[in-house]
Scaffold this active site. Structure first.
Site, PDB file in Angstrom:
ATOM      1  N   TYR A 258       0.734  -1.083   0.150  1.00 21.30           N
ATOM      2  CA  TYR A 258       0.009  -0.027   0.015  1.00 21.30           C
ATOM      3  C   TYR A 258       0.886   1.275   0.040  1.00 21.30           C
ATOM      4  CZ  TYR A 258      -3.910   3.089   1.496  1.00 21.30           C
ATOM      5  OH  TYR A 258      -4.830   3.955   1.580  1.00 21.30           O
TER       6      TYR A 258
HETATM    7  P1  NDP Z   1     -13.851   2.747   0.675  1.00 24.53           P
HETATM    8  O1  NDP Z   1     -13.083   1.252   0.901  1.00 24.53           O
HETATM    9  O2  NDP Z   1     -14.789   3.093   1.466  1.00 24.53           O
HETATM   10  O3  NDP Z   1     -13.999   2.912  -0.945  1.00 24.53           O
HETATM   11  C1  NDP Z   1     -12.875   2.621  -1.784  1.00 24.53           C
HETATM   12  C2  NDP Z   1     -13.508   2.471  -3.240  1.00 24.53           C
HETATM   13  O4  NDP Z   1     -12.815   2.297  -3.982  1.00 24.53           O
HETATM   14  C3  NDP Z   1     -14.942   1.874  -3.320  1.00 24.53           C
HETATM   15  O5  NDP Z   1     -15.730   2.719  -4.130  1.00 24.53           O
HETATM   16  C4  NDP Z   1     -14.494   0.893  -4.194  1.00 24.53           C
HETATM   17  O6  NDP Z   1     -15.521   0.533  -5.082  1.00 24.53           O
HETATM   18  C5  NDP Z   1     -13.418   1.383  -5.247  1.00 24.53           C
HETATM   19  N1  NDP Z   1     -12.398   0.432  -5.728  1.00 24.53           N
HETATM   20  C6  NDP Z   1     -11.696  -0.429  -5.127  1.00 24.53           C
HETATM   21  N2  NDP Z   1     -10.897  -1.199  -6.118  1.00 24.53           N
HETATM   22  C7  NDP Z   1     -11.689  -0.621  -7.225  1.00 24.53           C
HETATM   23  C8  NDP Z   1     -11.360  -1.288  -8.499  1.00 24.53           C
HETATM   24  N3  NDP Z   1     -10.448  -2.067  -8.852  1.00 24.53           N
HETATM   25  N4  NDP Z   1     -11.997  -0.464  -9.293  1.00 24.53           N
HETATM   26  C9  NDP Z   1     -12.690   0.340  -9.226  1.00 24.53           C
HETATM   27  N5  NDP Z   1     -13.203   0.931  -7.859  1.00 24.53           N
HETATM   28  C10 NDP Z   1     -12.606   0.416  -7.145  1.00 24.53           C
HETATM   29  O7  NDP Z   1     -12.468   3.536   0.853  1.00 24.53           O
HETATM   30  P2  NDP Z   1     -11.899   5.157   1.080  1.00 24.53           P
HETATM   31  O8  NDP Z   1     -13.000   5.824   0.631  1.00 24.53           O
HETATM   32  O9  NDP Z   1     -11.442   5.228   2.405  1.00 24.53           O
HETATM   33  O10 NDP Z   1     -10.622   5.378   0.152  1.00 24.53           O
HETATM   34  C11 NDP Z   1     -10.896   6.057  -0.868  1.00 24.53           C
HETATM   35  C12 NDP Z   1      -9.285   6.428  -1.034  1.00 24.53           C
HETATM   36  O11 NDP Z   1      -8.732   6.909  -0.274  1.00 24.53           O
HETATM   37  C13 NDP Z   1      -8.360   5.196  -1.727  1.00 24.53           C
HETATM   38  O12 NDP Z   1      -7.407   5.694  -2.599  1.00 24.53           O
HETATM   39  C14 NDP Z   1      -7.621   5.042  -0.227  1.00 24.53           C
HETATM   40  O13 NDP Z   1      -6.345   4.335  -0.539  1.00 24.53           O
HETATM   41  C15 NDP Z   1      -7.281   6.573   0.298  1.00 24.53           C
HETATM   42  N6  NDP Z   1      -7.097   6.644   1.576  1.00 24.53           N
HETATM   43  C16 NDP Z   1      -8.064   6.447   2.459  1.00 24.53           C
HETATM   44  C17 NDP Z   1      -7.804   6.773   3.787  1.00 24.53           C
HETATM   45  C18 NDP Z   1      -8.558   6.197   5.066  1.00 24.53           C
HETATM   46  O14 NDP Z   1      -8.262   6.435   6.332  1.00 24.53           O
HETATM   47  N7  NDP Z   1     -10.011   5.997   4.799  1.00 24.53           N
HETATM   48  C19 NDP Z   1      -6.325   7.199   4.271  1.00 24.53           C
HETATM   49  C20 NDP Z   1      -5.744   7.616   3.153  1.00 24.53           C
HETATM   50  C21 NDP Z   1      -5.922   7.214   1.834  1.00 24.53           C
HETATM   51  P3  NDP Z   1     -16.129  -1.073  -5.294  1.00 24.53           P
HETATM   52  O15 NDP Z   1     -15.647  -2.121  -4.303  1.00 24.53           O
HETATM   53  O16 NDP Z   1     -17.356  -0.901  -5.726  1.00 24.53           O
HETATM   54  O17 NDP Z   1     -15.120  -1.303  -6.564  1.00 24.53           O
END
Ligand code: NDP
Length: 260
Positions: free
Chosen positions: A161
């Site tokens: 990650y």
């Molecule tokens: P969530 O798990 O709530 O959301 C992640 C989203 O990414 C979902 O909508 C999921 O949708 C989508 N996703 C995952 N894999 C794929 C794929 N292969 N293709 C398309 N969509 C995909 O996480 P967050 O909202 O927390 O995370 C959003 C971003 O923020 C990420 O990049 C994460 O690394 C980053 N982040 C989050 C932090 C936190 O503490 N929450 C901290 C730092 C960074 P679906 O499963 O429907 O495809």
């Protein structure tokens, strides 16, 4: 002159990872501020329902099922956006995963590949096709990638990650250098601990005590952030308010990365 800050009226915005967490809140915020929003993610029923809810609230939204790790899906996502809405002005590359927590010596190659494919290769694929569409239209644009506090900070048992997230810094600044002459800005928002489903799953794996310790001793504001606090940072960089900002990172982490 419009007095409205960060108005997106008439803009076409594409948000990946819009089925949940930060991406969903960002899609809702951009729609509330006037953009026509395309929600992309793998869980089609969820993005369809969220797009419908935005429309029911008076906003403009559509959805397209997309796996950002699949080159064909990403090309189709951008093509569908342009076909449906005429062009692409704003792209938010937010889709990401961080499910496996495992030391490097025990890490399955497949775990490494899954995280890199989604978080880094997925960001590259999205950027490539979004930039092509923006260049073809000739109207400039704004692309906001979503990194992490782990773009700067390593973390035991989370090397895949952290590697994916730190590489987004180079991807973002390189894309900015290539696209700035055509008035396409590319920036990276780096969230800290944000209360989303991803965070809640990670918290279970690293342990509640470890997270509470982090929040108490490392985060100046002594709390997790909320998705809307990241959505607002993304909206700022996507807006004309940020017209002279490109190639950079905006950390929104309550002071996390500044404390030893
Ligand atoms: P969530 O798990 O709530 O959301 C992640 C989203 O990414 C979902 O909508 C999921 O949708 C989508 N996703 C995952 N894999 C794929 C794929 N292969 N293709 C398309 N969509 C995909 O996480 P967050 O909202 O927390 O995370 C959003 C971003 O923020 C990420 O990049 C994460 O690394 C980053 N982040 C989050 C932090 C936190 O503490 N929450 C901290 C730092 C960074 P679906 O499963 O429907 O495809």
């Amino acid at each position: 002159m419009s007095a409205e800050v960060n108005s997106f009226a008439g803009k076409i915005a594409l948000v990946t990872g819009a089925s949940s967490g930060i991406g969903l809140t960002t899609a809702q915020l951009l729609a509330m501020r006037g953009a026509s929003v395309v929600l992309a993610a793998r869980r089609e029923e969820d993005i369809a329902a969220h797009a419908e809810a935005i429309r029911a609230a008076g906003g403009k939204a559509s959805h397209i099922r997309t796996d950002v790790a699949d080159a064909g899906d990403v090309e189709a996502m951008v093509a569908n956006t342009v076909e449906t809405h005429g062009r692409l002005d704003i792209a938010v590359n937010n889709a990401g995963i961080g499910e496996t927590v495992v030391p490097i010596v025990d890490m399955a190659d497949a775990d490494w590949d899954a995280v890199i494919d989604t978080n880094l290769r997925g960001n590259f694929l999205c950027l490539k096709h979004q930039a092509r569409a923006m260049l073809a239209a000739g109207n400039g644009g704004a692309i906001v990638n979503v990194g992490s506090v782990n773009s700067f900070l390593g973390c035991a048992a989370f090397a895949h990650y952290c590697a994916s997230k730190s590489a987004q810094i180079g991807l973002t600044s390189s894309a900015s250098a290539e696209l700035a002459p055509q008035s396409i800005r590319v920036n990276l928002v780096c969230p800290g601990i944000i209360d989303t489903p991803l965070h809640r799953r990670a918290r279970t794996k690293f342990g509640d005590a470890a997270y509470d310790e982090l929040i108490e001793h490392r985060i100046h504001l002594k709390r997790a952030g909320q998705p809307i606090e990241i959505a607002r940072a993304i909206a700022f960089l996507a807006s004309d308010e940020a017209s002279f900002i490109t190639g950079t990172t905006l950390t929104a982490d309550g002071g996390f990365h500044l404390t030893l």
